[in-house]
Design a protein around this motif. Structure first.
Motif, PDB file in Angstrom:
ATOM      1  N   MET A  71      -6.570  -9.145 -61.851  1.00 30.98           N
ATOM      2  CA  MET A  71      -5.323  -9.908 -61.762  1.00 30.98           C
ATOM      3  C   MET A  71      -5.134 -10.456 -60.355  1.00 30.98           C
ATOM      4  SD  MET A  71      -1.319  -8.950 -62.549  1.00 30.98           S
ATOM      5  CE  MET A  71      -1.350  -9.575 -64.228  1.00 30.98           C
ATOM      6  N   VAL A  72      -4.615 -11.679 -60.276  1.00 35.49           N
ATOM      7  CA  VAL A  72      -4.177 -12.291 -59.028  1.00 35.49           C
ATOM      8  C   VAL A  72      -2.725 -12.711 -59.212  1.00 35.49           C
ATOM      9  CG1 VAL A  72      -4.509 -14.188 -57.404  1.00 35.49           C
ATOM     10  CG2 VAL A  72      -6.500 -13.121 -58.490  1.00 35.49           C
ATOM     11  N   ALA A  92     -11.021  -8.129 -69.533  1.00 32.37           N
ATOM     12  CA  ALA A  92     -10.634  -7.450 -70.771  1.00 32.37           C
ATOM     13  C   ALA A  92      -9.208  -7.778 -71.188  1.00 32.37           C
ATOM     14  CB  ALA A  92     -10.799  -5.944 -70.613  1.00 32.37           C
ATOM     15  N   GLU A  93      -8.368  -8.174 -70.233  1.00 30.75           N
ATOM     16  CA  GLU A  93      -6.990  -8.552 -70.534  1.00 30.75           C
ATOM     17  C   GLU A  93      -6.753  -9.986 -70.068  1.00 30.75           C
ATOM     18  OE1 GLU A  93      -4.275  -5.809 -68.834  1.00 30.75           O
ATOM     19  OE2 GLU A  93      -5.114  -4.065 -69.860  1.00 30.75           O
ATOM     20  N   ARG A 107      -9.035   3.410 -64.710  1.00 27.97           N
ATOM     21  CA  ARG A 107      -8.985   3.468 -63.240  1.00 27.97           C
ATOM     22  C   ARG A 107      -8.636   2.079 -62.726  1.00 27.97           C
ATOM     23  NH1 ARG A 107     -13.293   5.877 -65.180  1.00 27.97           N
ATOM     24  NH2 ARG A 107     -14.646   4.096 -64.703  1.00 27.97           N
ATOM     25  N   ASP A 108      -7.876   2.035 -61.635  1.00 26.91           N
ATOM     26  CA  ASP A 108      -7.354   0.769 -61.155  1.00 26.91           C
ATOM     27  C   ASP A 108      -7.180   0.822 -59.640  1.00 26.91           C
ATOM     28  OD1 ASP A 108      -5.599  -1.787 -62.225  1.00 26.91           O
ATOM     29  OD2 ASP A 108      -4.754  -0.924 -60.403  1.00 26.91           O
ATOM     30  N   ARG A 146     -10.583  -0.792 -64.706  1.00 26.15           N
ATOM     31  CA  ARG A 146     -11.549  -0.564 -65.774  1.00 26.15           C
ATOM     32  C   ARG A 146     -11.001   0.469 -66.736  1.00 26.15           C
ATOM     33  NH1 ARG A 146     -16.489  -1.894 -67.178  1.00 26.15           N
ATOM     34  NH2 ARG A 146     -17.772  -0.469 -68.407  1.00 26.15           N
ATOM     35  N   GLY A 147     -10.970   0.097 -68.030  1.00 24.48           N
ATOM     36  CA  GLY A 147     -10.500   0.987 -69.067  1.00 24.48           C
ATOM     37  C   GLY A 147     -11.435   0.997 -70.247  1.00 24.48           C
ATOM     38  N   SER A 148     -10.960   1.495 -71.366  1.00 28.35           N
ATOM     39  CA  SER A 148     -11.798   1.616 -72.558  1.00 28.35           C
ATOM     40  C   SER A 148     -12.237   0.253 -73.099  1.00 28.35           C
ATOM     41  CB  SER A 148     -11.036   2.381 -73.646  1.00 28.35           C
ATOM     42  OG  SER A 148      -9.802   1.740 -73.947  1.00 28.35           O
ATOM     43  N   ASP A 149     -11.486  -0.816 -72.796  1.00 24.50           N
ATOM     44  CA  ASP A 149     -11.836  -2.149 -73.285  1.00 24.50           C
ATOM     45  C   ASP A 149     -12.725  -2.923 -72.320  1.00 24.50           C
ATOM     46  OD1 ASP A 149     -10.322  -1.737 -75.558  1.00 24.50           O
ATOM     47  OD2 ASP A 149      -8.502  -2.575 -74.675  1.00 24.50           O
TER      48      ASP A 149
END
Length: 238
Positions: A168-169, A193-194, A136-137, A160-163
């Motif tokens: 991000m900006v 997470a990224e 979800r984003d 939010r994902g599985s990781d």
């Protein structure tokens, strides 16, 4: 045949039905389609390359996005990575994930300022090699118009994902926009997470009122970022 007709139909046939296509790059545009307007955005394809751990991996992705204006400043979007080819280590090919999104152009009393929200649900429908699972984003784009076709913008995103949770900006600067040609530069900073640190830019050409061509390029700035990301795309109204 549909694409050829869109490219070469007479300009006069579209003179009263211009469409605000989305912009290329990290951020999304602040405009939505008018009620009943329908647009198709197609990668031709996009490409990414990453050198890490002594191995080089490249991907070609045919990504497609359909947009429908709903009215009340709302737009429905359906997207899918139709097919992905990966070369290097490992080699793989197949379908990617799909997304369902709703975009809302927020009201503004200032003619030189626009903003919009985009909520996205990603379904892990792709082959395992290309799927990031369900996620979800929510993203927000803000844009300030400046004289002589210039502008500044800011893109904010949390997902939010599985990781886990990531954010991000991305600030951007429009160098030129006369309604036919648009060029810009941008930077992206992601964490959680990224991890990404990117710098790049792109160009969009409003070839016809119902056709847009665009190209973009991003360069990763550190070891945690994808080294190169490039995109070629076409958008047209149906």
């Amino acid at each position: 045949m549909v694409l050829a007709g869109a490219l070469f139909a007479p300009l006069a046939a579209w003179a009263d039905d211009d469409i605000a296509f989305d912009r290329p790059g990290i951020a999304f545009g602040t405009d939505v389609l008018a009620p009943g307007q329908f647009a198709w955005e197609q990668g031709l394809p996009d490409y990414s390359r990453d050198d890490s751990g002594g191995a080089t991996t490249g991907q070609y992705t045919l990504d497609s996005r359909l947009r429908l204006g709903l009215g009340a400043r709302l737009e429905l979007q359906v997207a899918v990575d139709s097919y992905v080819w990966q070369h290097g280590d490992p080699r793989a090919h197949g379908g990617g994930d799909s997304q369902l999104a709703l975009k809302w152009a927020l009201p503004s009393s200032n003619d030189d300022f626009a903003w919009a929200l985009l909520g996205t649900y990603s379904a892990g429908t792709g082959r395992a090699a290309f799927s990031e699972g369900a996620a979800r984003d929510v993203g927000m784009s803000l844009a300030w118009s400046l004289p002589q076709g210039r502008g500044v913008g800011l893109y904010l995103d949390v997902g939010r994902g599985s990781d886990g949770t990531s954010w991000m900006v991305s600030p951007n600067y429009t160098l030129h926009d006369d309604g036919r040609w648009m060029t810009y530069v941008e930077a992206g900073f992601a964490g959680g997470a990224e991890h990404e640190r990117q710098l790049g830019g792109g160009v969009a050409w409003h070839l016809r009122p119902k056709v847009q061509l665009d190209a973009s390029l991003l360069r990763g700035l550190d070891a945690g970022s994808t080294d190169w990301q490039a995109g070629l795309g076409i958008s047209f109204a149906l």
